[in-house]
Design an enzyme around this catalytic site. Structure first.
Site, PDB file in Angstrom:
ATOM      1  N   HIS A 374     -12.877  -1.845  -0.428  1.00  0.00           N
ATOM      2  CA  HIS A 374     -12.002  -0.891   0.260  1.00  0.00           C
ATOM      3  C   HIS A 374     -12.424   0.558   0.094  1.00  0.00           C
ATOM      4  CE1 HIS A 374      -8.652  -3.685   1.237  1.00  0.00           C
ATOM      5  NE2 HIS A 374      -9.104  -4.328   0.179  1.00  0.00           N
ATOM      6  N   LYS A 567       0.690  10.189   3.596  1.00  0.00           N
ATOM      7  CA  LYS A 567      -0.212   9.254   2.920  1.00  0.00           C
ATOM      8  C   LYS A 567      -0.340   9.731   1.490  1.00  0.00           C
ATOM      9  CE  LYS A 567      -3.297  10.271   6.221  1.00  0.00           C
ATOM     10  NZ  LYS A 567      -4.205   9.368   6.885  1.00  0.00           N
ATOM     11  N   ARG A 568      -1.044   8.976   0.634  1.00  0.00           N
ATOM     12  CA  ARG A 568      -1.253   9.460  -0.729  1.00  0.00           C
ATOM     13  C   ARG A 568      -1.898  10.850  -0.672  1.00  0.00           C
ATOM     14  NH1 ARG A 568       0.099   6.078  -5.216  1.00  0.00           N
ATOM     15  NH2 ARG A 568      -1.049   7.601  -6.432  1.00  0.00           N
ATOM     16  N   LYS A 573      -8.513  13.200   1.422  1.00  0.00           N
ATOM     17  CA  LYS A 573      -7.680  13.080   2.633  1.00  0.00           C
ATOM     18  C   LYS A 573      -7.344  14.468   3.212  1.00  0.00           C
ATOM     19  CE  LYS A 573      -5.484   8.757   1.063  1.00  0.00           C
ATOM     20  NZ  LYS A 573      -5.760   7.691   2.048  1.00  0.00           N
ATOM     21  N   THR A 678      -4.802   2.995   7.779  1.00  0.00           N
ATOM     22  CA  THR A 678      -4.017   2.081   8.612  1.00  0.00           C
ATOM     23  C   THR A 678      -2.814   2.801   9.213  1.00  0.00           C
ATOM     24  OG1 THR A 678      -3.104   1.295   6.530  1.00  0.00           O
ATOM     25  CG2 THR A 678      -4.624  -0.173   7.653  1.00  0.00           C
ATOM     26  N   LYS A 682      -0.660   2.801  12.994  1.00  0.00           N
ATOM     27  CA  LYS A 682       0.809   2.733  13.148  1.00  0.00           C
ATOM     28  C   LYS A 682       1.309   3.868  14.038  1.00  0.00           C
ATOM     29  CE  LYS A 682       0.923   0.768   8.588  1.00  0.00           C
ATOM     30  NZ  LYS A 682       0.954   1.079   7.158  1.00  0.00           N
TER      31      LYS A 682
HETATM   32  O1  CGF Z   1      -7.547   0.820   1.282  1.00  0.00           O
HETATM   33  C1  CGF Z   1      -7.742   2.092   0.675  1.00  0.00           C
HETATM   34  C2  CGF Z   1      -6.405   2.746   0.355  1.00  0.00           C
HETATM   35  N1  CGF Z   1      -6.505   4.000  -0.277  1.00  0.00           N
HETATM   36  O2  CGF Z   1      -5.592   1.917  -0.446  1.00  0.00           O
HETATM   37  N2  CGF Z   1      -8.453   1.911  -0.532  1.00  0.00           N
HETATM   38  N3  CGF Z   1      -8.504   1.628  -1.554  1.00  0.00           N
HETATM   39  N4  CGF Z   1      -8.825   1.419  -2.595  1.00  0.00           N
HETATM   40  C3  CGF Z   1      -8.599   2.963   1.555  1.00  0.00           C
HETATM   41  O3  CGF Z   1      -8.807   4.229   1.006  1.00  0.00           O
HETATM   42  C4  CGF Z   1      -8.058   3.035   2.979  1.00  0.00           C
HETATM   43  O4  CGF Z   1      -8.932   3.740   3.795  1.00  0.00           O
HETATM   44  C5  CGF Z   1      -7.886   1.628   3.524  1.00  0.00           C
HETATM   45  O5  CGF Z   1      -7.253   1.676   4.781  1.00  0.00           O
HETATM   46  C6  CGF Z   1      -7.038   0.792   2.598  1.00  0.00           C
HETATM   47  C7  CGF Z   1      -6.928  -0.640   3.046  1.00  0.00           C
HETATM   48  O6  CGF Z   1      -8.169  -1.187   3.306  1.00  0.00           O
END
Ligand code: CGF
Length: 841
Positions: A374, A567-568, A573, A678, A682
Site C-alpha cells: 500500500h 483525510k489523515r 498529502k 480512495t 467517493k
Molecule cells: O492505503 C494507504 C492509506 N494511507 O492507508 N496506505 N497505507 N499504508 C495509502 O496511503 C492510500 O493511498 C491507499 O489508498 C490506502 C489503501 O490502499
C-alpha cells in the site's frame, strides 16, 4: 462433530428453526421483545439508546441466522475460501448498512415510527467501529462488503481492539487525543467463548533427533496467552450471503488472577498477568503510513496471525484432504506487511507440527499467500529488529533465516557472483541491530504481489521492488486498482442521489453493477434532471452546513463553493499547501476592490483528519488551519467570501455527511507518494469534482471521467527525484506568492509566529521534500480555474453528471472480482434458487 444432533432429532430442530423477520409487525415484535427481555426495560423506560439496542439486536439475530446458513452452505460445498488478514477494519456504523443491505430499511423505519422513534435518531446512537487509521482499514471494510455481496466464501480476520482510533478534540486550535472506548455496548459482535486458541510467546527452541533419526525443533517454555474469537456478521447486499469477520481478543491463559499472591496481600501483582495479556488487543496503533517497531505491535501481529492460522488450519483438517490440497482450499491475502508472519507460522505448523518436508511445506505456503503493498514511503516499510524477534519468537526467527538462506541460494544461482544484489534483497538487513525486512519476506512468501493503483504498481516494480522483478519475473507483480462500495458510499451516504439515479436507470441495479451508471450520460444535458441533481447537492450542503454550525459555531453559506480536504493529516498529502493557498486567497481578497470582490465565487475551505499523536508537524498543520480560521472567519472585511473550517474527529460516519456535500475535493499529494487514495473516488461518485495531482488513482479517475472533468496540476512523479536533488544541491528559489504567505504567517497574523516556524522552515531551509513550493504556482492557478468554472453552474453540473456516469470502474466489486480471478482463484458460491433467504422477495 460430537456436538452434532443425531439424525432422528433433527426434524424437531428443522421445525423450530429461527426464521428471520420480514414484515413490519414481526420486526416490531422483535424490538419489543428485546426491550422487555434482553434489556429488561419497558415502554415506560425506553430511550433512544435502548431503542437502538433493541432494533440492532433484532437485525443481528436476523444476520446470525443467515450467517449460519451461509457457513453451512460453504461447508457442504467444500469450496475454496478466501481469508483477508487485516490489522485494520474501519467499519463505521453497522445498523444502517445492515438495514440497507438486507433491503428492510423501510420496514424498520415504519416499525420504529409506530413504536415512537425516528429512524435517523436511532441510527445516530451507534458508536463507529473505528478499528483503523485511514484508507487501508476502510479498504478492508469495503472489500468485506463486496465479498459478501458477490457471494464469495470469504472471512476477514482482525483484532478486537478495546480502544479504536482515538477521538480527536480541538482545544484552542490544538489536537487533543481522547480514548475511544467503543465497546460499552456493541450488539454487532458475537462472542465465541468456545473458540479459544493458545498463543505462545518467548521461550526457546530445543533441537533433537527423534527415534526415526529426524531432526526436530521444539518451541518450548515462555508465556501463553489466550485468543478468544468475536464474530461480526457481514451482510451482502441483496443476497442472503452473510460472511464473517472474526476478531481476536486477548486474555490471560490462566483466566484467573493468582489467588496465592492475592491471599498473601500482593493484590496488584496478582492481576498483573491478566492485565499484561489483555494489553495485547487493547489499542490500535494510531499511525498511518509509519512504522515504529514497538514490541507490543509485534506481539499483536503474531497473536492475531497465529490465532487466525490455527483456525484456518483446523477448518482445513476437518476435510481430511492431503496437505498438498491446502492451496486449493485456502487463499490468504496479506493486507500490507502487518500479517507477514503468517507465512512463517504456516511453514512452522507444516514442518514442526505436521511433519512435512521443508520444500513441500514451502510450496504450499507460497501458493497460499498473496501480498498487497500500500505504500512506497520508506518510513512506512516495516522492519523488525532481529534481537526483538529472537526474544519474542525464537523459532520463527530460525525459520526466517532458513527461508532467507534458500532464497539467497536461488538468487545466487540466477545471478552468480552478484554480491551486491544478495545484500540488497536479503530478508535480513545487515544493520546494527540486524533487521528483518517484512516486505521482502512477504514477497518471497507469496505467489502474487499487487499494488493498489496503476502508477503505484508501476512504481513498486521500478523502485522499491526492482530487484525482485528481476529475480521472480514480472508476472509475479500485478495491479489491482482500489475501489469503494457503492452501497455505503452512494446509497447510504446519499440516499436522494441514489433514488434519482434509480429512477433513471431502471432501479437499484447500479448498486450491484456500477457500470450501469453509464446510462446517466444521456441526462447530462437534460434540464429537469440537472435541476433535481443540483437540488440534491444543495440539500447535502445544507446538511453539512448545519453540522458545521452545531460543531464549530460558524455559519457558512450553502451556496458558496465547498472545497473539502478530509483525510489523515500528513506532510505528503500536503494539507499545508492547501492552507497556504487559503492564506494566499485571503491576502488576494483583502487587496481587491469592492467591484472585484463581487465577481468572486464565495468559498468554504473545509478540512478534517487526525494527526498521529507523535507527529508534531501534522499537529502543527492542524493548529495553523484552526488559527487561520479564527482570523478569517471573524474578519468583517471578508464576510462570506471565505470561510475556513476544521471539522473535529473525522471518521466514517462523518465522512458519510461530508462526502456528498463537496463541490470540489482536494487530492494534492506530492506525485508518486499517495499509493491510490480512495476518498477521491467517493467524492466523484457523489457529484463533486477533484482538484488533484497526477498521483495514485487520480490518474485512472482522469482516464475514466475525461480530463475536462478534473482539475489536475503540479509536477509529475518522474520529475520528483530531480527536483529534490536540485533543492539540495543546486539553487532553490522559492515561489514568490508562497513567500508572501510565509511573511504573513511570520508577522503574527495568525497568532504566535514561532508556533509555525517548523512548517515554513521545512520548505525554506530543509529542502522542501514534498515540493510545496514547486507546485504552489500551478496549484493557485488551477484554483483560479476552479473559481471560473464554478461560475458557470450549468456546465459544472454537466461535468459532475458525466463524472458520476463514468465511475463504474471504481466499485470495490470490480476489485474483488479481479483479486478472485488473478490472485485467489476462487469462485462465488451463490445461494441456490428457492433456498429460503428470508429476504421476503
Ligand atoms: O492505503 C494507504 C492509506 N494511507 O492507508 N496506505 N497505507 N499504508 C495509502 O496511503 C492510500 O493511498 C491507499 O489508498 C490506502 C489503501 O490502499
Amino acid at each position: 462433530v460430537e456436538a452434532s444432533i443425531p439424525e432422528p432429532q433433527r426434524a424437531a430442530w428443522k421445525k423450530f428453526q429461527a426464521t428471520p423477520f420480514v414484515t413490519k409487525e414481526d420486526f416490531e415484535k422483535e424490538v419489543v421483545r428485546h426491550v422487555e427481555t434482553t434489556l429488561a426495560r419497558s415502554m415506560f423506560n425506553c430511550d433512544e439508546t435502548a431503542a437502538y439496542a433493541a432494533a440492532s439486536l433484532a437485525f443481528r439475530d436476523r444476520l446470525i441466522t443467515e450467517w449460519n446458513r451461509t457457513q453451512q452452505r460453504q461447508t457442504f460445498a467444500d469450496t475454496k475460501r478466501v481469508y483477508y488478514l487485516s490489522l485494520e477494519f474501519l467499519m463505521g456504523r453497522a445498523f444502517d448498512n445492515a438495514m440497507l443491505n438486507v433491503g428492510l430499511k423501510n420496514v424498520a423505519k415504519e416499525g420504529l415510527s409506530e413504536l415512537g422513534f425516528r429512524i435517523e435518531d436511532i441510527i445516530s446512537q451507534e458508536h463507529d467501529a473505528a478499528l483503523g487509521n485511514g484508507g487501508l482499514g476502510r479498504l478492508a471494510a469495503c472489500f468485506l462488503d463486496s465479498m459478501a455481496s458477490l457471494n464469495y466464501p470469504a472471512w476477514g480476520y482482525g483484532l478486537r481492539y478495546r480502544y479504536g482510533i482515538f477521538k480527536q478534540e480541538i482545544v484552542d486550535g490544538y489536537q487533543v487525543e481522547v480514548p475511544d472506548y467503543w465497546l460499552d455496548f456493541n450488539p454487532w459482535e458475537f462472542p465465541r467463548h468456545d473458540i479459544v486458541v493458545d498463543i505462545q510467546f518467548y521461550g526457546g527452541v530445543r533441537k533433537y533427533q527423534d527415534e526415526h533419526g529426524r531432526n526436530i525443533a521444539k518451541w518450548e517454555g515462555g508465556e501463553m496467552v489466550k485468543a478468544v474469537a468475536y464474530d461480526v456478521p457481514i451482510p451482502g447486499y441483496d443476497t442472503p450471503s452473510t460472511n464473517n469477520m472474526r476478531l481476536w481478543s486477548s486474555k490471560a491463559a490462566s483466566g484467573e488472577f493468582d489467588f496465592q499472591k492475592f491471599n498473601s496481600g500482593d493484590y496488584e501483582s496478582s492481576v498483573a498477568d491478566q492485565q499484561r495479556a489483555e494489553t495485547i488487543s487493547a489499542v490500535l496503533y494510531p499511525n498511518d503510513n509509519l512504522d515504529r517497531g514497538k514490541e507490543l505491535r509485534l506481539k499483536q501481529q503474531y497473536f492475531w496471525v497465529a490465532a487466525s492460522l490455527y483456525d484456518i488450519v483446523r477448518r482445513f483438517k476437518k476435510s481430511k484432504r492431503a496437505w498438498s490440497e491446502f492451496p486449493d482450499q485456502v487463499a490468504i491475502q496479506l493486507n500490507d506487511t502487518h500479517p507477514t508472519l503468517a507465512t512463517v507460522e504456516l511453514q512452522r505448523i507444516l514442518i514442526d507440527l505436521e511433519g512435512l518436508e521443508w520444500d513441500e511445506a514451502w510450496t504450499i505456503v507460497t501458493k497460499t499467500f498473496g501480498y498487497t503493498n500500500h505504500t512506497v514511503l520508506p518510513e512506512a516499510l516495516e522492519k523488525w529488529s532481529v534481537p526483538l524477534m529472537q526474544n519474542l519468537l525464537p523459532r520463527h526467527l530460525q525459520i526466517i533465516y532458513e527461508i532467507n538462506m534458500y532464497f539467497l541460494q536461488s538468487v545466487e544461482r540466477k545471478f552468480p557472483g552478484d554480491r551486491e544484489m544478495l545484500g540488497r534483497v536479503s530478508i535480513i538487513e545487515e544493520s546494527q541491530p540486524k533487521m528483518v525486512r517484512m516486505a521482502y519476506l512477504a514477497i518471497v512468501g507469496s505467489h502474487k504481489v499487487n499494488g493498489v493503483a496503476e502508477l503505484h504498481s508501476d512504481l513498486i516494480k521500478t523502485t522499491i521492488f526492482k530487484d525482485f522483478v528481476k529475480i521472480f519475473g514480472p508476472d509475479k507483480f500485478t495491479n489491482v486498482t482500489n475501489g469503494i462500495t457503492p452501497r455505503r458510499w452512494l446509497h447510504q451516504a446519499n440516499p436522494r442521489l441514489s433514488e434519482l439515479i434509480a429512477s433513471k436507470t431502471g432501479g437499484l441495479g447500479f448498486l450491484k453493477d456500477l457500470n450501469i451508471l453509464n446510462e446517466l450520460e444521456k441526462f447530462a444535458d437534460d434540464k429537469e434532471f440537472k435541476k433535481e441533481w443540483a437540488e440534491i447537492k444543495y440539500a447535502n450542503k445544507v446538511r453539512l452546513a448545519k453540522h458545521i454550525k452545531t460543531t464549530t459555531g460558524v455559519t457558512v453559506n450553502p451556496s458558496a463553493l465547498f472545497d473539502i480536504q478530509v483525510k489523515r493529516i500528513h506532510e505528503y498529502k500536503r494539507q499545508q499547501m492547501n492552507i497556504f493557498g487559503v492564506i494566499h486567497r485571503y491576502l488576494t481578497i483583502k487587496a481587491m476592490t469592492a467591484e472585484e470582490r463581487k465577481k468572486l465565487a464565495p468559498r468554504v475551505s473545509i478540512f478534517g483528519g487526525k494527526a498521529a499523536p507523535g507527529y508534531w508537524m501534522a499537529k502543527t498543520i492542524i493548529h495553523l488551519i484552526n488559527n487561520v480560521g479564527a482570523k478569517v472567519n471573524n474578519d468583517p472585511d471578508i464576510g462570506d467570501l471565505l470561510k475556513v473550517i476544521f471539522l473535529e474527529d473525522y471518521n466514517v460516519s462523518k465522512a458519510e455527511i461530508i462526502t456528498p456535500a463537496s463541490d470540489v475535493s482536494e487530492h494534492i499529494s506530492t506525485a508518486g507518494t499517495e499509493a491510490s487514495g480512495t476518498s477521491n473516488m467517493k467524492f466523484v461518485l457523489n457529484g463533486g469534482l477533484i482538484i488533484g495531482t497526477c498521483d495514485g488513482a487520480n490518474i485512472e479517475i482522469t482516464r475514466e471521467i475525461g480530463e475536462n472533468n478534473i482539475f489536475l496540476f503540479g509536477n509529475l512523479a518522474e520529475d520528483v527525484e530531480d527536483l529534490r536533488h536540485a533543492h539540495n544541491y543546486g539553487s532553490h528559489t522559492l515561489d514568490p506568492d508562497l513567500l508572501k504567505v510565509f511573511e504573513t504567517i511570520k508577522s503574527g497574523t495568525f497568532g504566535d509566529a514561532g508556533a509555525f516556524s517548523a512548517l515554513t522552515s521545512a520548505i525554506e531551509d530543509h529542502g522542501d521534500y514534498y515540493l510545496v513550493s514547486d507546485d504552489f504556482h500551478s496549484y493557485i492557478q488551477t484554483q483560479a480555474l476552479v473559481d471560473e468554472a464554478y461560475k458557470n453552474q450549468d456546465e459544472w453540473i454537466t461535468k459532475t453528471i458525466l463524472s458520476v456516469a463514468r465511475m463504474g470502474f471504481f466499485s470495490s466489486d470490480r476489485c474483488i472480482n479481479e483479486y478472485a480471478e488473478m490472485i485467489w482463484n476462487v469462485e462465488p458460491l451463490a445461494p441456490e434458487k428457492g433456498e429460503t433467504d428470508g429476504l421476503g422477495k
